[in-house]
Design an enzyme around this catalytic site. Structure first.
Site, short mmCIF file in Angstrom:
data_model
loop_
_atom_site.label_atom_id
_atom_site.label_comp_id
_atom_site.label_asym_id
_atom_site.label_seq_id
_atom_site.Cartn_x
_atom_site.Cartn_y
_atom_site.Cartn_z
N CYS A 5 3.37 -13.86 1.49
CA CYS A 5 4.54 -13.48 2.31
C CYS A 5 5.81 -13.66 1.49
CB CYS A 5 4.58 -14.35 3.57
SG CYS A 5 6.13 -14.23 4.47
N CYS A 8 8.12 -16.47 2.73
CA CYS A 8 7.58 -17.80 2.37
C CYS A 8 7.89 -18.09 0.91
CB CYS A 8 6.08 -17.85 2.62
SG CYS A 8 5.61 -18.09 4.34
N ASP A 31 20.84 -10.48 2.30
CA ASP A 31 19.87 -9.38 2.33
C ASP A 31 20.06 -8.53 1.07
OD1 ASP A 31 18.26 -7.85 4.94
OD2 ASP A 31 18.65 -6.70 3.11
N HIS A 47 5.94 -20.34 8.36
CA HIS A 47 5.57 -18.94 8.54
C HIS A 47 5.22 -18.66 10.00
CE1 HIS A 47 4.14 -14.94 7.44
NE2 HIS A 47 3.24 -15.14 8.41
N ASN A 88 14.51 -8.12 14.68
CA ASN A 88 13.56 -7.02 14.87
C ASN A 88 12.16 -7.60 15.06
OD1 ASN A 88 15.50 -4.96 14.49
ND2 ASN A 88 15.38 -5.23 12.28
N GLY A 94 11.35 -1.76 14.12
CA GLY A 94 11.61 -1.58 12.70
C GLY A 94 11.43 -2.83 11.86
N HIS A 99 7.66 -12.08 8.78
CA HIS A 99 8.01 -13.50 8.81
C HIS A 99 9.32 -13.54 9.58
CE1 HIS A 99 8.43 -17.58 6.57
NE2 HIS A 99 9.45 -17.48 7.43
N HIS A 101 12.79 -13.68 11.17
CA HIS A 101 14.09 -13.86 10.54
C HIS A 101 15.17 -13.31 11.45
CE1 HIS A 101 12.28 -10.06 9.24
NE2 HIS A 101 13.51 -9.55 9.26
N HIS A 103 18.84 -11.55 11.38
CA HIS A 103 19.89 -10.88 10.59
C HIS A 103 21.25 -11.30 11.14
CE1 HIS A 103 17.30 -7.55 8.81
NE2 HIS A 103 16.56 -7.88 9.85
P1 5GP Z 1 13.34 -6.38 9.05
O1 5GP Z 1 13.31 -4.90 8.77
O2 5GP Z 1 11.95 -6.97 8.94
O3 5GP Z 1 14.04 -6.77 10.30
O4 5GP Z 1 14.22 -7.00 7.91
C1 5GP Z 1 13.74 -7.31 6.64
C2 5GP Z 1 14.95 -7.40 5.72
O5 5GP Z 1 14.58 -8.10 4.57
C3 5GP Z 1 15.50 -6.04 5.29
O6 5GP Z 1 16.85 -5.93 5.70
C4 5GP Z 1 15.34 -6.07 3.77
O7 5GP Z 1 16.44 -5.47 3.12
C5 5GP Z 1 15.25 -7.55 3.47
N1 5GP Z 1 14.45 -7.90 2.32
C6 5GP Z 1 13.21 -7.43 2.01
N2 5GP Z 1 12.75 -8.01 0.89
C7 5GP Z 1 13.72 -8.87 0.48
C8 5GP Z 1 13.82 -9.76 -0.63
O8 5GP Z 1 12.93 -9.88 -1.47
N3 5GP Z 1 14.97 -10.49 -0.72
C9 5GP Z 1 15.96 -10.40 0.19
N4 5GP Z 1 17.04 -11.17 0.00
N5 5GP Z 1 15.91 -9.57 1.24
C10 5GP Z 1 14.79 -8.81 1.39
ZN ZN Z 2 6.03 -16.19 5.58
#
Ligand code: 5GP
Ligand code: ZN
Length: 115
Positions: A5, A8, A31, A47, A88, A94, A99, A101, A103
């Protein structure tokens, strides 16, 4: 901890990153694909795949995410103008990283309803 992950790996240091905040329960970092002038991710260290998978034991980390969001918004000086917290959850919403999180988005007017 989940071995493959990405969040993680970021949270436990296997992938080095600059934390905006770290404590025993959560970490926060920028991000990589920002959707607003301020776009931070606040991530429980443990996780949990999504809100849909939350259990009572995870709730202290979820509460801490909101507390850290408030603090980071204050530090980014967007507290008064406003900010948006997004969690999300699942395919239709989306979610791309499985994992949990939060925003933190700020620094421009946000539209409603979201896309
Ligand atoms: P989700 O679409 O799952 O709500 O948000 C995932 C977010 O993680 C996206 O906005 C994407 O740009 C960000 N993201 C994905 N991989 C990485 C990474 O390796 N590092 C960082 N800092 N952000 C990431
Ligand atoms: Zn994780």
């Amino acid at each position: 901890m989940s071995t493959d992950c990405i969040f993680c790996k970021l949270a436990d240091g296997r992938i080095p990153t600059q934390f905006l905040h770290e404590d025993d329960l959560v970490v926060a970092f920028k991000d990589t694909n920002p959707q607003a002038p301020v776009h931070y991710l606040i991530v429980p260290r443990a996780h949990v795949a999504s809100v849909a998978a939350l259990e009572t034991q995870h709730l202290p980390a979820v509460a801490r995410c909101l507390e850290v969001a408030q603090r980071l918004a204050r530090e980014a000086k967007v507290e008064r103008r406003g900010f948006r917290l997004v969690v999300n959850t699942g395919q239709d919403a989306g979610q791309t990283v499985d994992h949990l999180h939060v925003h933190l988005l700020a620094g421009r007017p946000m539209e409603w309803p979201p896309g």
